[in-house]
Design an enzyme around this catalytic site. Structure first.
Site, short mmCIF file in Angstrom:
data_model
loop_
_atom_site.label_atom_id
_atom_site.label_comp_id
_atom_site.label_asym_id
_atom_site.label_seq_id
_atom_site.Cartn_x
_atom_site.Cartn_y
_atom_site.Cartn_z
CG HIS A 39 -2.14 -0.96 1.09
ND1 HIS A 39 -3.03 -0.96 0.22
CD2 HIS A 39 -2.21 -1.98 1.82
CE1 HIS A 39 -3.87 -1.83 0.39
NE2 HIS A 39 -3.41 -2.56 1.43
CB CYS A 78 -1.47 0.54 -20.47
SG CYS A 78 -2.04 -0.96 -20.18
CD GLU A 127 -3.41 -7.97 -18.88
OE1 GLU A 127 -3.14 -7.38 -17.96
OE2 GLU A 127 -4.31 -8.66 -18.85
CG ASP A 136 0.26 -8.83 -15.83
OD1 ASP A 136 0.91 -9.62 -14.66
OD2 ASP A 136 -1.02 -8.52 -15.57
#
Length: 569
Positions: A197, A503, A432, A456
């Site tokens: 996080h 992306c 991906e 990925d």
């Protein structure tokens, strides 16, 4: 002492692709490792210790409520929800009872807290992927209690002097929520992963960050001048004037609000990857042409119940309204791998990168959640101002893609029957997996666009887990196998009539912009802070020369050769 005796580079993992320089400050907010041996049991009064624990718990709850409110205002509701998870841990009956039992055994409250949290932390650490990082959340709660019990208010990261570089063993979500990007030039940690996080927060607020720099980081003395290179994943002590210039140059790149083209007039859209609504302001500020990737899973993380349909409509419409003249790509839920969305406290709920994740879950156990999200997206397209595009993640087969498209059509049919306003977005697929790249032409014949997720795709092509430091050297988009499969996907996708964007983090590396344009990419989507530099790179590219360069790079058989080609441009 000669200047070079001070200068050194400490390698870690880049967690936010930015560079900052400032004065080192060590933040320490209390740790179980700092506790001395417990006193003799006869000297401990359980009633007193229970009162101390109850008081500490009450104060911890008050702090969490304040930090949740502050995080929601500064970063967003999705990130603020982590403090809901912390409150659940704080009030977990299993942990609270364990503390009470330890105090009854005549342990002081500090030692009782350490013992009670030890088992759950170990349990999370034994799991794989990001679920293991929930141990960080438990440590955060435990250390908060220890700090309060010790009467230590810790370093206030919200009021550190301008130009501070925060060094810490692990940056907790609570620490990250207190970081003021106007004051903090960067942070570096001894331990921790880039999907924790704290790292996600750093990227959201634009703070340079390096994590997992190891014990050598602890050799940096407070007051030292430190450069944090979140792009290269390194911490430089006493940087040279030349190294400092990189920070200054990065800050001087022109922000271009208008779309850009290559030097020969080939338009290349440069969009923003965002996780939360709070990222939209940064995307607009840095000149994004649109949103190239809105990661909807962050709406679902660390909350006990998923957002309902109306809540999602409101969120998606807000993203669309932020770019009334632009295109907004909202990816459907990509759960699994490093993004578990099950309620905290269930370590068995993880899903591996090669298991049930992305569209596999949406078409399987999360079908109801998928239907709700599709209905919300179609309704948002009807009320939002921008143009919505929806790609499906982790698609491996034509059958999966057709099933996902059928689910959209089913949602549209249901809304029509109910008399609810909706509009159809353009549909796409994420490239991906190697199978998706090999089937790109078939995919392109069924959708409007394809988007290559290089993080990925590289992981699966190289069979190298993204979060495994032991194989990090294989996780490089300049590996010839990765370049060749990207080129194949672009060529096949164009043959099928679709636009092709990228992306993944590869798109944010401005040194690779010419190569990507040469490979045929139509759109690049990057973190908001990377947009000015990528746009500047686009304007300097000649498309024909880029194609020739890409052809040469595709002939390379080693990563160093590719990197040498790039460095020589």
């Amino acid at each position: 002492m000669p200047e070079d005796d001070h200068r050194r580079t400490i390698d870690g993992t880049g967690a936010a692709p930015l560079v900052g320089v400032g004065t080192a400050v060590w933040a320490r907010s209390g740790s179980a490792a700092d506790l001395e041996a417990p006193p003799e049991p006869a000297t401990v009064d359980p009633a007193v210790e229970r009162g101390r624990f109850d008081d500490a718990k009450a104060r911890a709850r008050e702090e969490l409520e304040r930090e949740r409110e502050r995080t929601a205002e500064r970063i967003g509701e999705a990130e603020a929800a982590v403090f809901d998870a912390h409150r659940q841990f704080l009030d977990d009956p299993q942990i609270t009872d364990a503390v009470a039992d330890a105090i009854a055994d005549r342990l002081p409250a500090e030692h009782a807290v350490r013992r009670a949290f030890e088992g759950p932390i170990d349990q999370f650490q034994e799991t794989d992927g990001t679920v293991a990082e929930r141990a960080d959340d438990l440590r955060d709660v435990r250390d908060r209690l220890l700090r309060i019990l010790a009467g230590d208010d810790g370093v206030d990261l919200g009021t550190v002097p301008d130009g501070t570089v925060v060094l810490v063993r692990r940056l907790t979500p609570s620490d990250a929520a207190r970081l003021d990007p106007d004051r903090v030039a960067g942070f570096a940690t001894v331990e921790g992963g880039r999907t924790a996080h704290a790292a996600i927060f750093a990227r959201s607020i634009g703070v340079p960050a390096v994590v997992d720099a190891g014990e050598e980081l602890r050799s940096i003395e407070a007051g030292a001048t430190v450069l944090v290179d979140g792009d290269a994943g390194s911490v430089i002590v006493d940087p040279t004037t030349e190294q400092r210039k990189r920070v200054e140059v990065g800050g001087d790149v022109e922000i271009r609000a208008a779309p850009v083209s290559t030097a020969d007039g080939n338009p290349i859209a440069v969009d923003a990857n965002v996780c939360t609504l709070s990222d939209l302001e940064a995307a607009i500020h840095h000149g994004a042409d649109g949103i190239g990737l809105f990661r909807t899973e962050f709406l679902f993380l660390d909350r006990p119940t998923p957002p309902n349909e109306d809540e999602q409509v409101e969120t998606y419409a807000e993203v669309l309204d932020a770019f009334p003249e632009g295109r907004v790509v909202v990816r459907t839920l990509d759960v699994g791998g490093d993004k578990p969305i099950s309620p905290p406290g269930r370590p068995g709920a993880e899903h591996s990168f090669l298991g049930e994740r992305g569209i596999r879950r949406s078409l399987g156990p999360d079908a109801d959640r998928f239907e709700t999200q599709l209905r919300a997206l179609l309704r948002a397209e009807a009320v939002g101002e921008g143009s919505l595009s929806v790609p499906f993640p982790m698609v491996s087969t034509v059958g999966e893609l057709e099933a996902a498209i059928a689910a959209v059509e089913s949602a549209a049919g249901a809304l029509a029957e109910e008399g609810v306003d909706y509009a159809m977005p353009e549909l796409g697929a994420m490239i991906e997996t190697p199978s998706a790249a090999l089937l790109a032409e078939a995919f392109a014949e069924r959708v409007d666009f394809l988007s290559i997720g290089t993080n990925d795709l590289t992981q699966y092509v190289m069979a190298a887990a993204r979060e495994d430091d032991r194989v990090a050297h294989l996780h490089d988009p300049c590996e010839p196998a990765v370049l060749r499969i990207v080129e194949r996907a672009v060529r096949a996708g164009h043959s099928g009539g679709a636009r092709i964007g990228m992306c993944g983090e590869m798109a944010a590396d401005s040194e690779l912009t010419e190569l990507l344009i040469g490979l045929g990419l139509d759109e690049l989507s990057v973190t908001p802070h990377s947009i000015p530099e990528v746009k500047a790179s686009v304007t300097g590219v000649d498309t024909d020369e880029a194609r020739s360069f890409a052809e040469r790079a595709l002939e390379a058989t080693t990563k160093p050769t590719v990197r040498d080609y790039v460095a020589d441009r």
